[in-house]
Design an enzyme around this catalytic site. Structure first.
Site, PDB file in Angstrom:
ATOM      1  N   HIS A 127       0.814  -1.212   0.000  1.00  0.00           N
ATOM      2  CA  HIS A 127       0.000   0.000   0.000  1.00  0.00           C
ATOM      3  C   HIS A 127       0.852   1.268   0.000  1.00  0.00           C
ATOM      4  O   HIS A 127       0.348   2.353   0.289  1.00  0.00           O
ATOM      5  CB  HIS A 127      -0.940   0.000   1.211  1.00  0.00           C
ATOM      6  CG  HIS A 127      -1.925  -1.117   1.190  1.00  0.00           C
ATOM      7  ND1 HIS A 127      -2.431  -1.715   2.339  1.00  0.00           N
ATOM      8  CD2 HIS A 127      -2.499  -1.789   0.149  1.00  0.00           C
ATOM      9  CE1 HIS A 127      -3.266  -2.675   2.009  1.00  0.00           C
ATOM     10  NE2 HIS A 127      -3.324  -2.734   0.678  1.00  0.00           N
ATOM     11  N   CYS A 138       2.898  14.889 -12.329  1.00  0.00           N
ATOM     12  CA  CYS A 138       4.106  14.473 -13.051  1.00  0.00           C
ATOM     13  C   CYS A 138       4.710  13.181 -12.520  1.00  0.00           C
ATOM     14  O   CYS A 138       5.613  12.617 -13.129  1.00  0.00           O
ATOM     15  CB  CYS A 138       5.159  15.586 -13.022  1.00  0.00           C
ATOM     16  SG  CYS A 138       5.961  15.849 -11.418  1.00  0.00           S
ATOM     17  N   CYS A 196       6.456  20.616 -11.080  1.00  0.00           N
ATOM     18  CA  CYS A 196       5.449  20.976 -12.091  1.00  0.00           C
ATOM     19  C   CYS A 196       4.287  21.791 -11.539  1.00  0.00           C
ATOM     20  O   CYS A 196       3.407  22.193 -12.300  1.00  0.00           O
ATOM     21  CB  CYS A 196       4.914  19.709 -12.764  1.00  0.00           C
ATOM     22  SG  CYS A 196       3.767  18.762 -11.722  1.00  0.00           S
ATOM     23  N   ILE A 255      -3.897 -11.642  16.702  1.00  0.00           N
ATOM     24  CA  ILE A 255      -4.840 -11.609  17.807  1.00  0.00           C
ATOM     25  C   ILE A 255      -6.236 -11.389  17.238  1.00  0.00           C
ATOM     26  O   ILE A 255      -6.502 -10.378  16.604  1.00  0.00           O
ATOM     27  CB  ILE A 255      -4.490 -10.491  18.808  1.00  0.00           C
ATOM     28  CG1 ILE A 255      -3.092 -10.710  19.388  1.00  0.00           C
ATOM     29  CG2 ILE A 255      -5.518 -10.443  19.939  1.00  0.00           C
ATOM     30  CD1 ILE A 255      -2.606  -9.575  20.267  1.00  0.00           C
TER      31      ILE A 255
END
Length: 310
Positions: free
Chosen positions: A157, A168, A219, A283
């Site tokens: 992730h 960009c 940019c 758990i």
């Protein structure tokens, strides 16, 4: 684009092991019973028999480092508050939402970035160094595996320690952005609440009205943490890369994840289809309990360092 593993520079239980956690982080770790030795022996045999172990880690691995998770019973963010994480679509479409997010993230960054690997992270690093661990896929965005020295790693992730320009694609270290926040917001102060799992803190909307957010210095585009927000999808190249690493493996261990999010759960489905043995250290119940051969309901920082490698 997510890099596969490189980063920018900077129903079983196991007997009690001699491992403790600081009281300051116990509030983020759900209660677990003591572990019986026969279950630890089963997990020990599982790891010993594997020669190319594929590991999936989740938020439960990092709670022992003081980082809260979302779903743990009684202590997760969802149990403690009515706050919910930023959605991808909200971040992309709303400048006000980005301002609120970055103000909270700016306040939480010093604490969040200071967290250190715990004994479970270090154990997995040692397994890699000794040739036991073939690949590690983490669902966490806290960079603690990298801090521990893990190299055979995919941050599924992404990582809050990197920032990407949505226009960009330039990647920059999050620490550099913090300096730009400081320069743009001299004297800005806010009274912060608790830190959330992804590093931001709770602020009231009126506290962020005057917070200034920099644009991409290449940019002028929109900056975003290089993480997969809720409602977004993981990069296809990364998913394909992880499937290939799974295909090279001979056993799967899940450490500290309920696998409620499909982006991680899909690899358990693939492992089951391949008839790979699966063990779980977590758990509480998980989405993949029905696929699991060995289940250890205990802290990762208590169990993983107790495993001896042959």
């Amino acid at each position: 684009m997510l890099f596969p593993w490189r980063s920018l520079p900077p129903h079983v239980a196991v007997g009690r092991c001699a491992s403790t956690i600081q009281a300051s982080v116990q509030r983020f770790v759900p209660a677990s019973g003591s572990i019986d030795s026969s279950a630890l022996e089963q997990l020990q045999a599982f790891v010993s028999q594997a020669s190319r172990l594929f590991v999936i880690s989740g938020a439960g691995l990092s709670t022992e480092s003081g980082i809260p998770d979302y779903r743990s019973e009684g202590v997760g963010l969802y149990a403690r508050t009515n706050r919910r994480p930023m959605q991808h679509s909200e971040f992309v479409r709303s400048a006000k939402s980005r301002q609120r997010y970055w103000a909270r993230n700016y306040m939480g960054w010093p604490q969040f970035s200071s967290h250190q690997p715990n004994s479970a992270h270090l154990a997995l690093r040692d397994w890699e160094e000794k040739g036991k661990l073939h690949w590690l896929v983490t669902q966490n965005v806290d960079a603690l595996h990298l801090k521990a020295g893990q190299q055979r790693l995919t941050e599924l992730h992404g990582s809050t320690h990197r920032v990407v320009c949505l226009d960009c694609g330039q990647l920059t270290p999050r620490a550099e952005l913090q300096k730009r926040f400081v320069a743009l917001n001299p004297g800005w102060e806010a009274s912060a609440g608790a830190v959330a799992p992804d590093g931001d803190v709770f602020l009231e909307d009126e506290q962020v009205l005057n917070f200034r957010v920099p644009a991409c210095d290449a940019c002028g585009g929109v900056l975003k943490p290089e993480v997969t927000f809720f409602g977004d999808v993981v990069n296809r190249t990364t998913v394909h890369f992880v499937y290939n690493k799974l295909a090279e493996s001979d056993a799967v261990l899940v450490a500290g994840s309920s696998l409620q999010v499909f982006s991680g759960y899909r690899f358990l489905l693939a492992a089951s289809e391949r008839k790979l043995p699966i063990a779980m250290v977590n758990i509480g119940p998980t989405r993949a309990d029905h696929l699991t051969d060995i289940r250890v309901s205990a802290r990762c920082g208590e169990v993983l360092p107790a495993i001896q490698l042959n």
